[in-house]
Design a protein around this motif. Structure first.
Motif, short mmCIF file in Angstrom:
data_model
loop_
_atom_site.label_atom_id
_atom_site.label_comp_id
_atom_site.label_asym_id
_atom_site.label_seq_id
_atom_site.Cartn_x
_atom_site.Cartn_y
_atom_site.Cartn_z
N ARG A 17 -13.10 51.37 -15.56
CA ARG A 17 -13.70 50.14 -16.06
C ARG A 17 -15.18 50.21 -16.40
NH1 ARG A 17 -11.76 45.51 -17.33
NH2 ARG A 17 -13.62 44.22 -16.94
N GLN A 18 -15.73 51.05 -15.27
CA GLN A 18 -17.20 51.43 -15.52
C GLN A 18 -17.30 52.36 -16.59
OE1 GLN A 18 -18.30 52.65 -11.66
NE2 GLN A 18 -18.77 51.02 -10.94
N MET A 19 -16.24 53.23 -16.72
CA MET A 19 -16.40 54.23 -17.78
C MET A 19 -16.18 53.72 -19.18
SD MET A 19 -14.01 57.61 -17.96
CE MET A 19 -13.66 58.49 -19.27
N ILE A 20 -15.16 53.04 -19.25
CA ILE A 20 -14.52 52.16 -20.59
C ILE A 20 -14.87 50.57 -20.20
CG2 ILE A 20 -12.97 52.07 -22.19
CD1 ILE A 20 -11.54 54.58 -21.04
N PRO A 21 -15.88 49.97 -20.46
CA PRO A 21 -15.86 48.60 -20.17
C PRO A 21 -15.05 47.74 -20.72
CG PRO A 21 -18.17 49.70 -20.18
CD PRO A 21 -17.11 50.69 -20.55
N THR A 67 1.50 34.26 -2.71
CA THR A 67 0.82 34.11 -4.00
C THR A 67 0.17 35.41 -4.12
OG1 THR A 67 0.45 31.76 -3.83
CG2 THR A 67 -0.92 33.07 -5.46
N ILE A 68 0.32 36.18 -5.35
CA ILE A 68 -0.20 37.44 -5.59
C ILE A 68 -1.53 37.28 -6.38
CG2 ILE A 68 0.03 39.41 -7.12
CD1 ILE A 68 3.12 39.19 -6.95
N GLN A 69 -2.49 37.96 -5.98
CA GLN A 69 -3.87 37.86 -6.34
C GLN A 69 -3.96 39.12 -7.39
OE1 GLN A 69 -6.10 35.26 -5.92
NE2 GLN A 69 -4.34 34.40 -4.91
N LEU A 70 -4.74 39.03 -8.33
CA LEU A 70 -5.06 40.32 -9.15
C LEU A 70 -6.32 41.13 -8.95
CD1 LEU A 70 -3.04 38.49 -10.71
CD2 LEU A 70 -3.98 39.25 -12.96
N ILE A 71 -6.43 42.23 -9.20
CA ILE A 71 -7.56 42.96 -8.86
C ILE A 71 -8.74 42.52 -9.96
CG2 ILE A 71 -6.57 45.19 -8.16
CD1 ILE A 71 -6.96 46.22 -10.97
N ASP A 72 -9.86 42.87 -9.56
CA ASP A 72 -10.83 42.50 -10.52
C ASP A 72 -10.61 43.03 -11.86
OD1 ASP A 72 -12.24 40.77 -8.71
OD2 ASP A 72 -13.64 42.84 -7.91
N GLY A 73 -10.98 42.33 -12.92
CA GLY A 73 -10.92 42.87 -14.27
C GLY A 73 -9.58 42.69 -14.95
N ALA A 74 -8.40 42.35 -13.98
CA ALA A 74 -7.05 42.14 -14.62
C ALA A 74 -6.85 40.46 -15.06
CB ALA A 74 -6.06 42.51 -13.53
N ARG A 75 -5.91 40.50 -16.04
CA ARG A 75 -5.57 39.29 -16.44
C ARG A 75 -4.26 39.21 -16.67
NH1 ARG A 75 -6.29 39.11 -23.07
NH2 ARG A 75 -4.56 40.83 -23.24
N LEU A 76 -3.77 37.88 -17.10
CA LEU A 76 -2.38 37.67 -16.98
C LEU A 76 -1.95 37.38 -18.45
CD1 LEU A 76 -1.51 35.00 -14.06
CD2 LEU A 76 -0.85 37.52 -14.12
N ILE A 125 3.85 45.86 -11.87
CA ILE A 125 2.60 45.16 -11.75
C ILE A 125 1.91 45.30 -10.55
CG2 ILE A 125 3.65 43.17 -13.04
CD1 ILE A 125 4.15 41.73 -10.26
N ASP A 126 2.53 46.32 -9.66
CA ASP A 126 1.94 46.47 -8.15
C ASP A 126 0.47 47.16 -8.76
OD1 ASP A 126 3.76 45.36 -6.92
OD2 ASP A 126 4.44 47.21 -5.92
N VAL A 127 0.27 47.76 -9.85
CA VAL A 127 -0.77 48.64 -10.21
C VAL A 127 -2.10 47.37 -10.07
CG1 VAL A 127 -0.78 48.50 -12.57
CG2 VAL A 127 -1.98 50.35 -11.56
N PHE A 128 -1.82 46.53 -10.29
CA PHE A 128 -3.03 45.18 -10.65
C PHE A 128 -3.15 44.22 -9.34
CE2 PHE A 128 -2.61 46.22 -15.40
CZ PHE A 128 -3.53 47.02 -15.35
N ARG A 129 -2.22 44.51 -8.51
CA ARG A 129 -2.32 43.75 -7.24
C ARG A 129 -3.11 43.95 -6.24
NH1 ARG A 129 3.85 42.35 -5.32
NH2 ARG A 129 2.55 41.25 -3.54
N ALA A 130 -4.15 43.24 -6.08
CA ALA A 130 -4.93 43.18 -5.25
C ALA A 130 -4.58 43.59 -3.64
CB ALA A 130 -5.74 41.84 -4.95
N SER A 158 -3.73 43.95 -18.32
CA SER A 158 -2.90 42.78 -18.35
C SER A 158 -1.51 43.17 -17.60
CB SER A 158 -2.43 42.85 -19.87
OG SER A 158 -3.62 42.64 -20.77
N MET A 159 -1.48 41.79 -16.82
CA MET A 159 -0.27 41.91 -15.98
C MET A 159 0.86 40.64 -16.43
SD MET A 159 0.24 40.49 -12.02
CE MET A 159 -0.54 42.01 -11.09
N CYS A 160 2.03 41.04 -16.44
CA CYS A 160 3.00 40.23 -17.06
C CYS A 160 3.20 39.06 -15.98
CB CYS A 160 4.55 41.00 -17.10
SG CYS A 160 5.69 39.73 -17.34
#
Length: 155
Positions: free
Chosen positions: A100-104, A125-134, A82-87, A109-111
Motif C-alpha cells: 500500500r505504501q508502494m502503490i497507494p 466478529t472478523i476485523q479487517l486489516i487497515d486499508g481493506a474494504r468489504l 479472505i484470511d489474507v485481509f483478516r486482522a 476487497s474482501m467478500c
C-alpha cells in the motif's frame, strides 16, 4: 403460407438503409472504461496470497519501467482466501502494508458473504486489516470488473 425472412445484422441493416438513401441512425459513443487489473485470492494458502502481493508489485514496476502510469489494481479475497485481509489471521500484514505504501491506489476487497459465513462458523466478529474494504460478493466484484475490461489474474 409463411414467408421466411433472413436475419439482418445491425451492420447489414445500417448498410442497407444508407444504400437506400436513408441517413444512418446515430450510434451512441460508448465511453471506454479505464481498465485495470484484478487479482483473485480464493484459497487460504500463504503462497497464493504471497503471489498476489508480488504480482501487484511486479505490475507496478513493469508499467513504471515502461514509462507508463500504473493501471488500477484491485486484489479481491473470496472464500477461504479472505484470511489474507483478516486482522487476526493474515500472514502478510507487513507485506500488504508495504504494498500500500508502494502503490497507494491498490484496493483490497474482501467478500462480505464469505466473511459472514466465517463469522458464523467461528462465532466471532472478523476485523479487517487497515486499508481493506468489504464488497457484497467477491465473485460478483470479479465479474463486474472483468465486464468493464479489467484483466484478470489468479493469485
Amino acid at each position: 403460407m409463411s414467408e421466411s425472412v433472413a436475419p439482418v445484422s445491425r451492420r447489414g441493416f445500417l448498410a442497407g438503409a444508407t444504400a437506400l438513401g436513408a441517413p444512418a441512425p446515430a450510434v451512441p459513443a460508448v465511453a471506454q472504461p479505464r481498465a485495470g487489473i484484478v487479482i483473485l485470492i480464493d484459497r487460504n494458502d500463504p503462497h497464493v496470497m504471497g503471489h498476489a502481493i508480488s504480482y501487484s508489485g511486479n505490475l507496478s514496476r513493469y508499467f513504471t519501467g515502461k514509462g507508463q502510469a500504473v493501471p488500477p489494481i484491485e486484489v479481491v479475497a473470496n472464500g477461504l482466501g479472505i484470511d489474507v485481509f483478516r486482522a487476526d489471521k493474515s500472514p502478510l500484514k507487513e507485506p500488504l502494508a508495504t504494498l500500500r505504501q508502494m502503490i497507494p491506489t491498490v484496493v483490497f476487497s474482501m467478500c462480505a458473504s464469505s466473511k459472514s459465513i466465517a463469522e458464523s462458523r467461528e462465532n466471532l466478529t472478523i476485523q479487517l486489516i487497515d486499508g481493506a474494504r468489504l464488497v457484497p460478493f467477491g465473485i460478483g466484484r470479479m465479474v463486474e470488473l472483468q465486464r468493464k475490461g479489467w484483466a484478470y489474474v489468479h493469485g
